[in-house]
Write a protein that holds these residues in place. Structure first.
Motif, PDB file in Angstrom:
ATOM      1  N   ARG A   1      55.396  19.510  22.772  1.00 45.75           N
ATOM      2  CA  ARG A   1      54.422  19.958  21.778  1.00 45.75           C
ATOM      3  C   ARG A   1      55.008  19.842  20.370  1.00 45.75           C
ATOM      4  NH1 ARG A   1      52.963  23.915  18.593  1.00 45.75           N
ATOM      5  NH2 ARG A   1      54.893  25.062  18.995  1.00 45.75           N
TER       6      ARG A   1
ATOM      7  N   ASN B   1      46.696  23.589  25.861  1.00 47.53           N
ATOM      8  CA  ASN B   1      46.265  23.650  24.457  1.00 47.53           C
ATOM      9  C   ASN B   1      47.133  22.751  23.583  1.00 47.53           C
ATOM     10  OD1 ASN B   1      44.233  25.672  24.974  1.00 47.53           O
ATOM     11  ND2 ASN B   1      45.913  27.148  25.204  1.00 47.53           N
ATOM     12  N   ALA B   2      47.337  21.536  24.036  1.00 48.84           N
ATOM     13  CA  ALA B   2      48.225  20.609  23.334  1.00 48.84           C
ATOM     14  C   ALA B   2      47.530  20.006  22.114  1.00 48.84           C
ATOM     15  CB  ALA B   2      48.658  19.501  24.284  1.00 48.84           C
ATOM     16  N   PRO B   3      48.319  19.539  21.139  1.00 50.85           N
ATOM     17  CA  PRO B   3      47.737  18.802  20.003  1.00 50.85           C
ATOM     18  C   PRO B   3      47.016  17.538  20.483  1.00 50.85           C
ATOM     19  CG  PRO B   3      50.034  19.391  19.586  1.00 50.85           C
ATOM     20  CD  PRO B   3      49.770  19.708  21.026  1.00 50.85           C
TER      21      PRO B   3
ATOM     22  N   LEU C   1      50.440  22.470  29.400  1.00 49.48           N
ATOM     23  CA  LEU C   1      50.069  21.894  28.099  1.00 49.48           C
ATOM     24  C   LEU C   1      48.552  21.914  27.880  1.00 49.48           C
ATOM     25  CD1 LEU C   1      52.587  18.912  28.133  1.00 49.48           C
ATOM     26  CD2 LEU C   1      52.528  20.736  26.412  1.00 49.48           C
TER      27      LEU C   1
ATOM     28  N   LEU D   1      48.966  14.538  21.845  1.00 52.31           N
ATOM     29  CA  LEU D   1      49.724  14.694  23.090  1.00 52.31           C
ATOM     30  C   LEU D   1      48.757  14.443  24.236  1.00 52.31           C
ATOM     31  CD1 LEU D   1      52.319  17.505  23.864  1.00 52.31           C
ATOM     32  CD2 LEU D   1      50.963  16.389  25.620  1.00 52.31           C
TER      33      LEU D   1
ATOM     34  N   ALA E   1      57.648  21.588  28.050  1.00 56.07           N
ATOM     35  CA  ALA E   1      56.310  21.494  27.464  1.00 56.07           C
ATOM     36  C   ALA E   1      56.347  21.841  25.973  1.00 56.07           C
ATOM     37  CB  ALA E   1      55.350  22.420  28.208  1.00 56.07           C
ATOM     38  N   GLU E   2      57.125  22.850  25.617  1.00 52.61           N
ATOM     39  CA  GLU E   2      57.233  23.234  24.207  1.00 52.61           C
ATOM     40  C   GLU E   2      57.933  22.151  23.396  1.00 52.61           C
ATOM     41  OE1 GLU E   2      57.002  25.519  20.665  1.00 52.61           O
ATOM     42  OE2 GLU E   2      55.835  25.385  22.522  1.00 52.61           O
TER      43      GLU E   2
END
Length: 440
Positions: A207, A244-246, A242, A249, A203-204
């Motif tokens: 991101r 709080n993804a951008p 995810l 994404l 996930a990171e």
């Protein structure tokens, strides 16, 4: 009777499945056949596809526009349906216990079809359970020369003889028309990697890839919406990891073919979507951040030229496969895909009374074990008293046996043929599945 100048009647082919990946495989497999009559049966189990999953699985097949050729049935109605329809070939498309349960139902038919089964994606390493549970089928379909060799050798090692047939992955046909795209598509897997920490690491990485270029999307391709089920139960889903993804994404539940249409490249650990992408002309990164291990199902990508790091993903350094690897792994000459020729020959032999039935024997535990097996596949859809009793009595014993086998570990991995483990032997496992949930 066939008269001079008349045509033989078209063969009747019925696929029987439940879970999403198997339904997609079976529908595309038989959709590639010309001059047949086809039908798809969806059997009620805890894994059966939702309507949305069904539509995604059937996309790009004739089934998508011929809904009258798709039926949902209860398990108790399968034998009556098959007896009435009298198919020439039945394709069993489900996890290994589902295949064995349906094989027992086919044993009840007076007019027995040729029974074909197979695996819906990449199947290296070949797993003992996947072969054992399909040993009473007339033909088993796999999708690369390497898999044919692995399952044939596994069969010789454990004394299981099942004809192995080769087919191209039916939803991974080469495309000559590609417009290109800008999306980084990540093919999520329910079972790989297994640990929450590893899934958080992925996930990171995704991101970071999104942040690195806000003008291009990172698309997390999922196979099930909240509340839906897949062939395998997902833990630590990416929608949670995810949260709080951008903004660039995003998640997609569209068919993979649709996601690939706007893809610059695809990233995965070991999903068969990599093969689908390569066939569509989309380059791939097979993420090697967690190494090459049996439980990651990614040994198949060794020497492929596709392995890449987290930094490669963020920089979008996608790869095309090594041609020699591709020929052995899923991109063989289509003329070598002879599974349907083999199936037709088996139909002819059965009609002549020269193909004995591969009948599933009663389990060693007798009726109680058979009831447990039925309950294990059907879950709450099995409303029989015997199933409930077997679930209470047999389940603890089975769990203890599986735990014992896992503790024994690698001792069973030594080939029965003797000698040390070589490259060919590493393509199959004699121990239980390395994952916490069986994948066959």
């Amino acid at each position: 009777m066939t008269y001079p100048g008349s045509r033989e009647p078209r063969l009747r082919v019925v696929a029987i499945g439940d879970a999403d990946s198997f339904v997609k495989w079976a529908a595309h497999l038989i959709d590639r056949l010309d001059d047949i009559s086809q039908h798809l049966l969806l059997v009620d189990t805890p894994l059966v596809v939702s309507d949305a999953q069904k539509d995604a699985a059937l996309a790009d097949t004739r089934f998508a526009t011929r809904q009258q050729s798709v039926s949902r049935v209860a398990f108790s109605a399968v034998v009556e349906w098959l007896a009435r329809d009298a198919p020439d070939v039945v394709v069993l498309a489900g996890r290994a216990p589902f295949v064995r349960l349906m094989s027992r139902e086919i044993d009840r038919l007076a007019r027995r079809p040729v029974v074909v089964s197979g695996l819906p994606g990449m199947s290296i390493p070949a797993l003992r359970g996947a072969l054992e549970y399909r040993r009473h089928c007339d033909l088993m379909v796999v999708h690369s020369r390497r898999e044919v060799a692995a399952y044939a050798r596994l069969g010789r090692t454990i004394g299981v003889s099942v004809p192995i047939a080769l087919a191209r992955l039916p939803f991974a046909q080469r495309s000559t028309e590609r417009q290109g795209g800008t999306d980084l598509v990540f093919a999520a897997q329910a079972l790989v990697p297994q640990s929450r920490d590893d899934r958080r690491r992925i996930a990171e990485i995704l991101r970071l890839a999104a942040v690195a270029d806000p003008t291009r999307r990172v698309v997390v391709k999922l196979r099930s919406r909240p509340g839906e089920v897949e062939a395998h139960r997902e833990r630590d889903g990416y929608t949670e990891l995810l949260e709080n993804a951008p903004e660039n994404l995003v998640f997609s539940f569209a068919p993979m073919s649709e996601a690939l249409a706007t893809a610059e490249g695809l990233v995965t650990v070991s999903s068969t979507a990599a093969i689908e992408a390569l066939a569509a002309g989309v380059p791939v990164i097979a993420l090697d951040t967690f190494g090459i291990r049996p439980e990651l199902l990614n040994r198949v990508f060794e020497e492929s030229g596709l392995l890449g790091s987290a930094d490669d993903v963020v920089a979008r350094r996608f790869r095309h496969p090594d041609p020699r690897w591709a020929t052995t792994n899923y991109f063989h000459d289509p003329r070598d895909s002879l599974w349907w020729d083999q199936a037709r020959r088996l139909v002819a032999l059965r009609r002549q009374g020269m193909l004995p039935a591969r009948v599933v024997p009663q389990p060693r535990g007798g009726a109680l074990h058979a009831a447990w097996h039925r309950r294990n596949v059907l879950g709450a859809h099995d409303r029989s008293v015997s199933g409930r009793v077997a679930g209470l009595l047999v389940t603890p014993a089975i769990a203890a046996l599986i735990a014992l086998k896992r503790r024994r570990g690698g001792r069973d991995a030594v080939p029965a043929e003797g000698g040390t483990m070589d490259a060919g032997t590493q393509d199959f496992l004699l121990t239980p599945s390395p994952l916490r949930e069986a994948i066959g």
